[in-house]
Write a protein that holds these residues in place. Structure first.
Motif, PDB file in Angstrom:
ATOM      1  N   ALA A   1      42.209  24.881  34.922  1.00 18.68           N
ATOM      2  CA  ALA A   1      43.515  24.676  35.782  1.00 18.68           C
ATOM      3  C   ALA A   1      44.223  24.980  35.772  1.00 18.68           C
ATOM      4  O   ALA A   1      45.478  25.458  36.862  1.00 18.68           O
ATOM      5  N   ASN A   2      44.696  26.067  35.098  1.00 19.96           N
ATOM      6  CA  ASN A   2      45.475  27.441  35.516  1.00 19.96           C
ATOM      7  C   ASN A   2      44.718  28.420  36.068  1.00 19.96           C
ATOM      8  O   ASN A   2      46.043  28.596  37.624  1.00 19.96           O
ATOM      9  N   VAL A   3      43.542  28.612  37.396  1.00 18.77           N
ATOM     10  CA  VAL A   3      43.201  28.961  38.444  1.00 18.77           C
ATOM     11  C   VAL A   3      43.979  28.518  39.422  1.00 18.77           C
ATOM     12  O   VAL A   3      44.457  29.263  40.208  1.00 18.77           O
ATOM     13  N   PHE A   4      44.040  26.887  39.516  1.00 19.50           N
ATOM     14  CA  PHE A   4      44.190  26.924  40.579  1.00 19.50           C
ATOM     15  C   PHE A   4      45.949  26.387  40.052  1.00 19.50           C
ATOM     16  O   PHE A   4      46.666  26.727  41.602  1.00 19.50           O
ATOM     17  N   ALA A   5      46.868  26.086  39.322  1.00 20.62           N
ATOM     18  CA  ALA A   5      47.840  26.736  39.888  1.00 20.62           C
ATOM     19  C   ALA A   5      48.400  28.105  40.378  1.00 20.62           C
ATOM     20  O   ALA A   5      49.189  28.649  40.918  1.00 20.62           O
ATOM     21  N   ALA A   6      47.915  29.053  39.901  1.00 20.11           N
ATOM     22  CA  ALA A   6      47.769  29.856  40.315  1.00 20.11           C
ATOM     23  C   ALA A   6      47.366  30.972  42.234  1.00 20.11           C
ATOM     24  O   ALA A   6      48.252  31.352  42.422  1.00 20.11           O
ATOM     25  N   TRP A   7      46.676  29.635  42.144  1.00 25.01           N
ATOM     26  CA  TRP A   7      45.868  30.184  43.826  1.00 25.01           C
ATOM     27  C   TRP A   7      47.039  29.121  44.624  1.00 25.01           C
ATOM     28  O   TRP A   7      48.027  28.828  45.605  1.00 25.01           O
ATOM     29  N   GLN A   8      47.763  27.848  43.286  1.00 24.53           N
ATOM     30  CA  GLN A   8      48.678  27.115  44.670  1.00 24.53           C
ATOM     31  C   GLN A   8      50.014  28.088  44.449  1.00 24.53           C
ATOM     32  O   GLN A   8      50.974  28.064  45.024  1.00 24.53           O
ATOM     33  N   ASN A   9      50.484  28.756  43.272  1.00 31.27           N
ATOM     34  CA  ASN A   9      51.965  29.864  43.598  1.00 31.27           C
ATOM     35  C   ASN A   9      51.622  31.139  44.524  1.00 31.27           C
ATOM     36  O   ASN A   9      52.982  31.532  44.641  1.00 31.27           O
ATOM     37  N   HIS A  10      50.220  31.146  44.559  1.00 31.09           N
ATOM     38  CA  HIS A  10      50.570  32.549  44.693  1.00 31.09           C
ATOM     39  C   HIS A  10      50.795  32.609  46.495  1.00 31.09           C
ATOM     40  O   HIS A  10      51.546  33.842  47.103  1.00 31.09           O
ATOM     41  N   SER A  11      50.941  31.696  47.247  1.00 35.65           N
ATOM     42  CA  SER A  11      50.881  32.090  48.537  1.00 35.65           C
ATOM     43  C   SER A  11      52.774  32.611  48.719  1.00 35.65           C
ATOM     44  O   SER A  11      53.160  32.930  49.721  1.00 35.65           O
ATOM     45  N   GLU A  12      53.272  30.943  47.946  1.00 38.51           N
ATOM     46  CA  GLU A  12      55.032  31.522  47.785  1.00 38.51           C
ATOM     47  C   GLU A  12      55.607  32.375  47.415  1.00 38.51           C
ATOM     48  O   GLU A  12      56.423  33.578  47.503  1.00 38.51           O
ATOM     49  N   LEU A  13      54.305  33.356  46.447  1.00 38.88           N
ATOM     50  CA  LEU A  13      54.896  34.634  45.909  1.00 38.88           C
ATOM     51  C   LEU A  13      54.423  35.688  46.806  1.00 38.88           C
ATOM     52  O   LEU A  13      54.729  36.863  46.807  1.00 38.88           O
ATOM     53  N   LYS A  14      53.420  35.364  47.340  1.00 40.26           N
ATOM     54  CA  LYS A  14      52.622  36.828  48.573  1.00 40.26           C
ATOM     55  C   LYS A  14      53.773  36.830  49.769  1.00 40.26           C
ATOM     56  O   LYS A  14      54.323  37.647  50.083  1.00 40.26           O
ATOM     57  N   THR A  15      54.937  35.879  50.016  1.00 37.97           N
ATOM     58  CA  THR A  15      56.015  35.511  50.746  1.00 37.97           C
ATOM     59  C   THR A  15      57.067  36.251  50.451  1.00 37.97           C
ATOM     60  O   THR A  15      57.259  37.084  50.899  1.00 37.97           O
ATOM     61  N   TRP A  16      57.282  36.003  49.476  1.00 33.14           N
ATOM     62  CA  TRP A  16      58.518  36.904  48.497  1.00 33.14           C
ATOM     63  C   TRP A  16      58.333  38.636  49.039  1.00 33.14           C
ATOM     64  O   TRP A  16      59.047  38.954  49.010  1.00 33.14           O
ATOM     65  N   ALA A  17      57.065  38.456  47.966  1.00 32.15           N
ATOM     66  CA  ALA A  17      55.885  40.269  47.885  1.00 32.15           C
ATOM     67  C   ALA A  17      56.444  40.675  49.300  1.00 32.15           C
ATOM     68  O   ALA A  17      56.614  41.821  49.156  1.00 32.15           O
ATOM     69  N   ASP A  18      56.341  40.025  50.058  1.00 34.33           N
ATOM     70  CA  ASP A  18      56.338  40.485  51.639  1.00 34.33           C
ATOM     71  C   ASP A  18      57.797  40.858  52.462  1.00 34.33           C
ATOM     72  O   ASP A  18      57.481  41.918  52.240  1.00 34.33           O
ATOM     73  N   LYS A  19      58.132  39.501  51.641  1.00 34.91           N
ATOM     74  CA  LYS A  19      59.860  40.124  52.038  1.00 34.91           C
ATOM     75  C   LYS A  19      59.717  41.249  51.167  1.00 34.91           C
ATOM     76  O   LYS A  19      61.532  42.217  52.166  1.00 34.91           O
TER      77      LYS A  19
END
Length: 441
Positions: free
Chosen positions: A96-114
């Motif tokens: 469940a922790n890995v799944f939650a991280a996978w769900q949030n990673h895409s948005e964090l990656k977008t902010w990181a690129d910005k």
């Protein structure tokens, strides 16, 4: 109980030779070759969350010793014991922790690129384990009253007489200091609400430097499984019976191997979190938004966290809340229960001290497989009902009264019977295979 000491003929002549292992094994050998792989595999795959930062100025030397030397080993030992009692629950939590991280990673990656900072899935897992903290070095201004307040913006709101209001701010106690530990979802909220100007700049080298996982940890998870599988396969191939404890060993090392690959992106033994300053634009309203995004307890209990860290039994929220993470956890729990209990079914026709114990073993193995599935079904039904519904309360009572006690008794019986049966093994069970001393266990 009779003690038997076999005699072994030694080589008579002094010549260059290779002396193979004896063609028999003792009861102590079976114990050693079962307990050592279990201990190595279950211990090596434990990756607890970051512990609270030590306080060197604390006058209580016991607190300093505990935080500096004993906190992490004690946490790993605790979760090792939990895994020995219910490995399917530990595996489900990690999934469940890995799944939650996978769900949030895409948005964090977008902010990181910005923000033009490096960000990987390991960064997201680091946040979920409490490895990223934000530091406040000033008072927070209440935008409604323009009154500067200390680093406890949720004290009045979350500790009032209204308990229902307090439950809205999970993690409020954790956010009443000048140092906040943010998981991936809270990090997204903090960036969106301008509590932080940009995501922290953490290089891959810095993460690797704090990560204690290495090739020996990999061997600790893989070699016990290889050893147990070779022993079990060799005995099946030669039509030799195995001890019940060997079946349990096979089940535990398989679960440990699965847990290792689920948590492979999670840093191990991260002791000192990454700290970075908060923005001057932080407000009470934005802080409350971050507080609402705090991780929830694994079992769904309604309580506030009173720990300065992200607890090991918590599940991060995602954009869609926490319901989907709980569903993934339920699926992982069912899958691992089938795998763990199914391995025990290999002993269906084994020789037992009595026929009653054989029957009880079969029932216990089936309970280990199917009771967690029934638990998941009950939880899913309960989640579809409104809070306060009488049927919801009835289902909750039924699953704790009728499912939990039989599962605990089944697990206890399997463990006890595995050791008791060592004194009633058939003669063929003491015949050693070529893999007796494999890997030096």
């Amino acid at each position: 109980m009779a003690f038997v000491y076999p005699n072994c003929t030694l080589p008579a002549e002094l010549l260059p030779r290779f002396v193979g292992a004896a063609r028999f094994r003792s009861t102590a050998d079976i114990l050693w070759y079962c307990l050592v792989p279990i201990t190595i595999s279950v211990w090596s795959v434990q990756r607890p969350n970051a512990a609270p930062a030590p306080t060197p100025k604390d006058p209580r030397w016991r607190i300093r010793v505990w935080q500096k030397h004993l906190s992490r080993p004690a946490t790993k030992l605790l979760w090792m014991c939990i895994m020995l009692a219910a490995p399917d629950i530990v595996f489900a939590r990690a999934t469940a922790n890995v799944f939650a991280a996978w769900q949030n990673h895409s948005e964090l990656k977008t902010w990181a690129d910005k923000d033009k900072v490096e960000w990987s899935f390991t960064h997201t897992m680091t946040a979920n384990m409490g490895g990223i903290r934000v530091i406040f070095d000033r008072h927070i201004c209440d935008e409604e009253t323009s009154d500067p307040r200390p680093h406890k913006p949720l004290v009045d709101g979350a500790r009032g007489l209204d308990d229902e209001h307090a439950k809205r701010y999970r993690g409020a106690l954790r956010m009443e200091t000048g140092v906040w530990t943010l998981d991936s979802k809270q990090l997204i909220k903090a960036r969106h609400c301008h509590i932080i100007k940009k995501l922290p700049k953490i290089s891959r080298e810095d993460l690797d430097d704090k990560n204690k996982s290495d090739f020996m940890v990999f061997l600790g998870a893989v070699l016990p499984l290889i050893y147990a599988a070779l022993q079990f396969g060799a005995r099946r191939y030669q039509d030799l019976p195995s001890a019940l404890l060997e079946i349990e060993t096979m089940a535990f090392v398989t679960c440990a191997f699965s847990l290792y690959f689920v948590d492979i992106k999670k840093p191990m033994d991260l002791n000192v979190p990454f700290d970075f300053p908060a923005s001057k634009d932080a407000t009470i309203r934005s802080i409350k938004n971050v507080a609402r995004a705090a991780p929830k307890p694994m079992m769904g209990w309604h309580r506030e966290y009173n720990s300065p860290r992200i607890t090991n039994g918590s599940i991060p929220q995602t954009e869609s809340g926490s319901r989907l993470s709980y569903d993934v956890m339920d699926c992982a729990l069912s899958s691992m229960a089938i795998l763990f209990g199914g391995i025990h079914l290999f002993a269906w026709d084994y020789q037992f001290p009595t026929e009653l114990e054989q029957l009880l073993w079969r029932i216990a193995a089936l309970f280990t497989m199917f009771l967690p599935i029934l638990w998941v079904v009950a939880v899913q039904l309960e989640s579809r009902l409104r809070p306060g519904d009488r049927v919801k309360k009835f289902i909750d009572c039924v699953r704790w009264v009728t499912l939990a006690p039989p599962y605990v008794l089944a697990r206890l019986f399997i463990i006890v019977e595995g050791f008791r049966s060592l004194y009633f093994l058939s003669t063929d069970a003491y015949v050693a295979t070529w893999g007796l001393g494999f890997l030096g266990f």
